[in-house]
Scaffold this active site. Structure first.
Site, short mmCIF file in Angstrom:
data_model
loop_
_atom_site.label_atom_id
_atom_site.label_comp_id
_atom_site.label_asym_id
_atom_site.label_seq_id
_atom_site.Cartn_x
_atom_site.Cartn_y
_atom_site.Cartn_z
N GLU A 62 44.20 63.24 -91.94
CA GLU A 62 44.54 64.63 -92.29
C GLU A 62 43.56 65.26 -93.19
O GLU A 62 43.35 66.58 -93.00
CB GLU A 62 46.16 64.38 -92.96
CG GLU A 62 46.65 65.63 -93.48
CD GLU A 62 48.00 65.40 -94.31
OE1 GLU A 62 48.82 64.60 -93.53
OE2 GLU A 62 48.14 65.70 -95.39
N LYS A 92 50.11 54.86 -93.07
CA LYS A 92 50.50 56.32 -93.27
C LYS A 92 49.40 56.63 -94.33
O LYS A 92 49.04 57.86 -94.24
CB LYS A 92 51.95 56.28 -94.16
CG LYS A 92 52.16 57.77 -94.63
CD LYS A 92 52.38 58.68 -93.59
CE LYS A 92 52.67 60.30 -94.03
NZ LYS A 92 52.50 60.84 -95.29
N SER A 131 56.00 60.96 -91.92
CA SER A 131 55.14 62.20 -91.92
C SER A 131 55.69 63.48 -91.10
O SER A 131 56.47 63.46 -90.07
CB SER A 131 53.72 61.92 -91.16
OG SER A 131 52.80 63.15 -91.01
N HIS A 171 46.83 57.75 -92.16
CA HIS A 171 47.22 59.09 -91.54
C HIS A 171 46.78 60.15 -92.36
O HIS A 171 46.05 61.20 -92.00
CB HIS A 171 48.54 59.09 -91.31
CG HIS A 171 49.36 60.39 -90.90
ND1 HIS A 171 49.46 61.43 -92.01
CD2 HIS A 171 49.62 61.18 -89.80
CE1 HIS A 171 49.94 62.24 -91.29
NE2 HIS A 171 49.97 62.14 -90.03
N ASN A 172 47.08 59.89 -93.77
CA ASN A 172 46.71 61.01 -94.54
C ASN A 172 45.26 61.17 -94.76
O ASN A 172 44.84 62.39 -94.84
CB ASN A 172 47.31 60.65 -95.96
CG ASN A 172 49.09 60.98 -95.83
OD1 ASN A 172 49.51 61.35 -94.69
ND2 ASN A 172 49.59 61.53 -97.07
#
Ligand code: 6PG
Length: 471
Positions: A195, A188, A134, A191-192
């Protein structure tokens, strides 16, 4: 030049940036791409623009050349579009590699595919590492946050390089091995998801000020800049402040004013929501953000809707700035808490044993959701967390108490004006659900039993019971 045992396939924006980062840190690297003519162009540019760095780079024009250029154990980093391209490369390279070699997928892959690929390659004695990276192009070039998943032993030879190229938070590398098979790509993905939620919440505040009070973008930008100096300090707040103060060179209008209100998405936010539901969870703030992007794509219908049901934002309510700031902080905590809960559920389901504190730590720099909050989150996970729930961490008690009240006022004013706040509403509904010991699903259970004899548990007796319906 000493031995080269790392190769990189894919010289697009992210691949080129990561290749330069690796070479700059002094690691030898062989590069190739699906379009071999691009290899020379990349090497020539590297030599012209980054003289010393290019000493560590060699080019390969075919899979055979690439494999021959590397000494064992080889590690091949893929930076190609997720999906078929990854499968095609795995299929091409697997027969050329030797047991102990590793293929590292550094793209945004669906972790289910990563699990399948890892299993497939394990049968041939090869490792498959799913590695979340990232930080966009800038991060890839100068220090991303790196979330590694796969066989623990496959991380050992690549660890020095991965740590060297990663972002650092007070000297601590924002990179680590987080668990076997799909763990890195799952982290990940979440995480997104976070986000998406954070971006949506910031955009909702922008919308309230734009449509509720007709505040100019640059003034909202200045407000955000101020917030970025406090508890909301984060990369996304920082860039939002800058975006809002940017002028379109073509028209002289604020840049945001000339951008179509129609958001794209490549799938990671949606995967977070899908996986949350599959695991019996609901990351509702993330779901709201994914949904809002979906609704945004329906531009023409929204224009028709506005003509049919006019009257949005005409009651001129003034939003208290402190309330907005507190509400945004509380909703952000809630989005993180939901993300970490999905991660916890997945870690249990797939036996990954992910260290949540470490995840928060490696998100503190380099990645898109880096924020001041993550330091408190990692401390909370390292400390005594009631029930393992971030939502109940003593460190966030005040921010959630005050912030949830602020959210109520902000949401009430927004609703009174007809301004949509799906992210805030979802976040608050979850918070309110989680602080109500007795909710209303006793009624749902009664309904299920009434029409389907599904049975329910009683408060006062053990076992499964049925109601005296219709008797
Ligand atoms: C990152 C970003 C990066 C990418 C997103 C955008 O961590 O560097 O998350 O991976 O920008 O995938 O996703 P959407 O196109 O779906 O918004």
């Amino acid at each position: 030049m000493s031995d080269t045992n790392v190769g990189l396939i894919g010289l697009g924006t992210m691949g080129s940036a990561l290749a330069l980062n690796i070479a700059e840190k002094g690691f030898n690297l062989a590069v190739t791409t699906l379009r071999p003519e691009r290899v020379d162009a990349f090497l020539n540019d590297a030599a012209d623009l980054h003289g010393n760095i290019s000493d560590h780079l060699t080019g390969a024009k075919s899979p055979e050349e690439m494999v021959a250029a590397l000494t064992s154990p080889r590690s091949l980093i893929l930076l190609v579009p997720a999906g078929k391209a990854v499968d095609a490369i795995v299929e091409t390279y697997a027969p050329l590699l030797e047991p102990g070699d590793t293929i590292i997928d550094a793209g945004n892959a669906n972790f289910h595919n990563t699990r399948k690929r890892a299993e497939l390659l394990a049968a041939k004695g090869l490792h498959f590492v799913g590695m979340g990276v990232s930080g966009g192009e800038e991060g890839a070039r100068h220090g991303p946050s790196i979330m590694v998943g796969g066989a623990a032993e496959s991380f050992v030879p690549i660890r020095p390089m991965i740590e060297a190229i990663s972002a650092k938070f007070e000297g601590d590398p924002c990179a680590d091995w987080l668990g076997p098979d799909g763990a890195g790509h799952f982290v990940k993905t979440v995480h997104n998801g976070i986000e998406y939620a954070d971006m949506q919440l910031i955009s909702e505040v922008y919308g309230l000020l734009r449509d509720g009070e007709a505040v100019a973008p640059k003034d909202i930008g200045v407000l955000f800049e101020g917030w970025n100096a406090g508890g909301l300090s984060s990369y996304l707040m920082e860039i939002s402040a800058e975006i809002l103060q940017t002028t379109d060179p073509d028209t002289g209008a604020p840049m945001v004013d000339v951008i179509k209100d129609k958001a794209g998405q490549k799938g990671t936010g949606r995967w977070t929501v899908i996986e949350a539901l599959s695991l019996g969870q609901s990351a509702s703030a993330i779901e709201a953000a994914v949904g809002a992007r979906g609704w945004s794509a329906d531009l023409a219908a929204r224009a028709r809707g506005e003509a049919l049901f006019p009257g949005v934002g005409q009651k001129a309510v003034v939003f208290d700035r402190d309330d907005l700031e507190a509400a945004l902080l509380a909703a952000r905590i809630i989005a993180y808490a939901q993300g970490f809960q999905v991660l916890t559920a997945a870690s249990e389901e797939y036996d990954w044993n992910v260290d949540m504190a470490r995840v928060a730590e490696i998100w503190r720099a380099g990645c898109i959701i880096r924020s001041a909050l993550l330091d408190d989150i990692s401390d909370a996970f390292r400390g005594d967390l009631p029930d393992g729930r971030l939502l109940f961490a003593p460190a966030f008690h005040d921010a959630l108490s005050k912030g949830s009240d602020a959210m109520r006022r902000v949401i009430a004013s927004a609703i009174a004006q007809g301004l949509p706040v799906p992210g805030f509403s979802a976040a608050l509904a979850w918070f309110d659900t989680m602080r109500q010991a007795r909710g209303t699903t006793n009624m749902v259970q009664a309904q299920r039993d009434f029409f389907g004899a599904h049975g329910f548990e009683r408060l006062d007796q053990s076992g499964v019971h049925h109601g005296p319906w219709g008797s």
